[in-house]
Each structure stands twice: as structure tokens, then as C-alpha cells.
Design an enzyme around this catalytic site. Structure first.
Site, PDB file in Angstrom:
ATOM      1  N   ARG A 137       0.853  -1.186   0.000  1.00 52.52           N
ATOM      2  CA  ARG A 137       0.000   0.000   0.000  1.00 52.52           C
ATOM      3  C   ARG A 137       0.893   1.241   0.000  1.00 52.52           C
ATOM      4  NH1 ARG A 137      -2.628   0.666   5.195  1.00 52.52           N
ATOM      5  NH2 ARG A 137      -1.344   2.513   5.421  1.00 52.52           N
ATOM      6  N   HIS A 139      -3.799   4.671   4.444  1.00 55.52           N
ATOM      7  CA  HIS A 139      -4.998   3.830   4.420  1.00 55.52           C
ATOM      8  C   HIS A 139      -6.154   4.561   3.750  1.00 55.52           C
ATOM      9  CE1 HIS A 139      -7.908   0.850   5.722  1.00 55.52           C
ATOM     10  NE2 HIS A 139      -8.618   1.796   6.309  1.00 55.52           N
ATOM     11  N   TYR A 182       3.304   4.840  11.677  1.00 48.62           N
ATOM     12  CA  TYR A 182       3.576   3.418  11.849  1.00 48.62           C
ATOM     13  C   TYR A 182       4.510   2.821  10.797  1.00 48.62           C
ATOM     14  CZ  TYR A 182      -0.388   3.249   8.550  1.00 48.62           C
ATOM     15  OH  TYR A 182      -1.229   3.452   7.485  1.00 48.62           O
TER      16      TYR A 182
END
Length: 368
Positions: free
Chosen positions: A257, A261, A270
């Protein structure tokens, strides 16, 4: 089927490497040039759709957009391996696959705009509504495929999910039912390394997500999810197995990815920028472009025409989403139940009274 035939390979299947060079495989053949050119067109259009949708979020025209930037090979591969009689069950991140299946881009964005639950004709396109809850669509896909089998229909169902969904109970129930009842469904896991902020290491201790398949008695396959040629080959085999009444398959695509998100997520909390940058060289779009250019299949004129077509799609998206919707407040109550309950009617009466009083106030103010 022997247990060893159920086990996935130690390495993911790859037919075109990151540099665009061929990586020969003893089990899977490279798709022909016409198929790869169709896939390239889909990748270019998918990338442009992703970028345009992200821009529309920043402009306030979309409420949210879960980008599949960098995962377009999985999206396009999923759409291209299906026949018109087959069905696609997507996740919330699979807008590019939905559009590649024939849904108008603006219609595919209706849910993400915050308007209707689904802006497209589901039976017409044979694409289920995009699902925000994790893994719920897998149960729907299996049930649909089971019904099609009972009716004797020529239908294969391709059910998409992410790595995070494999930790949900619905995933396991869907896999088990599909295996026991020999359902014509393919589970396609896009392992992009993160379920929002949770890394893959916190999802499973298995060697791979594809290894989960053997526990249900179905084959597991691993594929380089940034190699659209390999995705087409491995998914195509799985779809053929389902169509030939050989049962379900679990295919895990290893991808990444590249963006957050959604627009509401800060992925710098993160993961490190260096980690993201390491995947830039594995981009599915530049990889296939390099291969097709080297083979002579992709000319400058053809590439220019594909880019122009993608820009036309983006322009049509902008025009459609920049237009204000004609909203009817009563729709909030009109489609809840077949017959409106007294409680719903009371709520609508209250809202209608408030709207009418507000209009009267504005009219009076304008008359002064």
C-alpha cells in the site's frame, strides 16, 4: 488432491521482474501481447483514477478514498480474468477493479461521496456493492457462488479481501464452507502489508497467508502482486479450476500500500518513508511499460493514446463529482422499510416542519 499439491510455493510466482525482464516459470506461461497491452491500458487508467480520486478528496468532492495506488496490477488482473457471466465481490479499496469491470467511474465513487450505498446497477455489471466491513463480502460471495452452482449456472465468483480480513471470523467461515461444498469461488487476498496501522506480522504466524488454504483442503497460491502478467496467469488458473468444478482456490498477492490507508490516516505514525520508497522500484505500471517497450509491443503513439484516454476518464470524473447532487431529504425515510412505521413518519414530519420553517425564515429575510 495430495497435500503437497495444496501447499503454495516458497516464492511467489513472477513472470516479469521489477526491471521489466522476463522471469520464466515452469508452471505458468506469459500472457500474449494483446492481453498485456489491455492490462497496461487498465494500469494507466487505474493509476489516473486513483490520483484523481485523491485530488477530489482534497477538494471536498469525495468524503473519503482508500487508494489502491501501487496495487493496480491486482485490480486489473481481477477484472480481466472474469467472463461476463462471472461476479466480482470487491472491498472498499477496489474501486479500480469495479471500474475495470465496466462500472462508470463517477458511479463507482457515489458510495465514497457519501450519497447512496451503491451508485451502480449491481446485476447489470455483476459487481457486488463495495464493502467497508472486513470480510463480510466473502460470506456473500460464497453464498452467491453456491446458489449459482445449485442452479447449474456458468458462474465463477472472485472474492477480494486484504491481509487484515484474514484475521476475521467471516474469512474462516467462508473458506470452510466453500471447501466443504466445493463452491466455484476464488479468494484473492491482496496482501499489502498493513491493515490500517497493523503490520502483517501481527496478523499471522504462518509462513504466508496462502498457507492457510491447506487447513481447509484447498490449494493456496502465491503471486507477485505487482506483476500483472503473473497475476493474470495465477488468477486465471484459479478461475479455470472453479469453472471446471475443481473447487475454490486461495490466491495471495504480495503487494504494498503505497499511500495512506485513507485520507484520514497518517501513515508516518507506523512506517518509515524509506520502507515505502523501497517499493517504488517495484511499481506495476513502470514494470509492464518497460517490458512492453522492450518487446516493441508498446509504441510511442499507442502509449500517448492510452494516456489521453486515461485523462478523459479523469476529466469525466471531475465533471460528474463537481456537480452538486439534487438531494431529497425524505429519502432518509423513504427506503428504510416497505411500509413506513409511525415512528419513522413522526421523524419525517419533524424534519419536514423544520425544513419548511427554515425556508420561511430565509424567504422573510429576503423580502425585507
Amino acid at each position: 488432491m495430495m497435500h503437497e499439491e495444496l501447499l503454495p510455493r516458497d516464492e511467489a510466482v513472477q513472470l516479469i521482474d521489477a526491471a521489466g525482464d522476463l522471469a520464466t516459470d515452469s508452471d505458468y506461461a506469459l500472457p500474449d501481447s494483446a492481453t498485456l497491452l489491455a492490462a497496461y491500458r487498465g494500469l494507466v487508467e487505474g493509476r489516473r483514477i486513483n490520483d484523481q480520486a485523491s485530488a477530489l478528496v482534497r477538494q471536498g468532492r469525495l468524503a473519503v478514498y482508500p487508494s489502491s495506488h501501487g496495487q493496480e496490477a491486482c485490480q486489473i488482473g481481477a477484472a480481466l480474468v472474469l467472463r461476463d457471466t462471472d461476479w466480482l465481490f470487491p472491498t472498499y479499496r477496489d474501486s479500480v477493479a469495479v471500474i475495470a469491470r465496466g462500472v462508470a467511474p463517477a458511479d463507482a465513487m457515489v458510495l465514497l461521496k457519501g450519497d447512496w450505498h451503491s451508485g451502480y446497477d449491481v446485476p447489470l455489471h455483476r459487481v457486488a456493492p463495495q464493502a467497508t466491513p472486513l470480510a463480510t463480502q466473502l460470506l456473500h460471495a460464497v453464498g452467491f457462488a453456491y446458489a449459482a452452482k445449485r442452479r447449474g449456472e456458468d458462474t465463477v465468483v472472485l472474492a477480494l479481501c486484504g491481509d487484515g480480513a484474514t484475521s476475521e471470523g467471516d474469512f474462516h467461515e467462508a473458506m470452510n464452507f466453500a471447501a466443504v461444498f466445493h463452491v466455484p469461488v476464488v479468494f484473492f487476498v491482496q496482501n499489502n502489508e498493513f491493515a490500517i496501522s497493523v503490520p502483517l506480522s501481527r496478523q499471522t504466524a504462518a509462513p504466508s497467508l496462502a498457507h492457510k488454504a491447506i487447513g481447509y483442503g484447498i490449494p493456496g497460491r502465491r503471486v507477485d502482486g505487482n506483476d500483472v502478467a503473473a497475476v493474470l496467469a495465477v488468477l486465471g488458473e484459479a478461475v479455470a479450476r472453479a469453472r471446471n468444478d475443481e473447487g475454490p482456490t486461495l490466491v495471495e498477492a504480495h503487494t504494498y500500500r503505497m499511500q495512506a490507508h485513507t485520507n484520514a490516516d497518517d501513515d508516518t505514525r507506523y512506517r518509515q518513508r524509506e520502507e515505502v520508497q523501497a517499493w517504488v522500484a517495484r511499481d506495476p505500471l513502470t514494470r509492464l511499460r518497460a517490458h512492453l517497450s522492450q518487446s516493441g509491443a508498446l509504441t510511442d503513439d499507442l502509449e500517448r493514446g492510452i494516456a489521453e484516454g486515461a485523462e478523459e476518464i479523469a476529466s469525466a470524473m471531475r465533471a460528474a463529482l463537481n456537480a452538486d447532487s439534487d438531494l431529497d431529504p425524505e429519502d432518509l425515510f423513504r427506503f428504510v422499510t416497505t411500509e413506513r412505521s409511525p415512528q419513522l413518519q413522526e421523524q419525517w414530519d419533524l424534519l419536514r416542519d423544520e425544513i419548511e420553517r427554515d425556508q420561511e425564515t430565509h424567504s422573510a429575510g429576503g423580502a425585507r
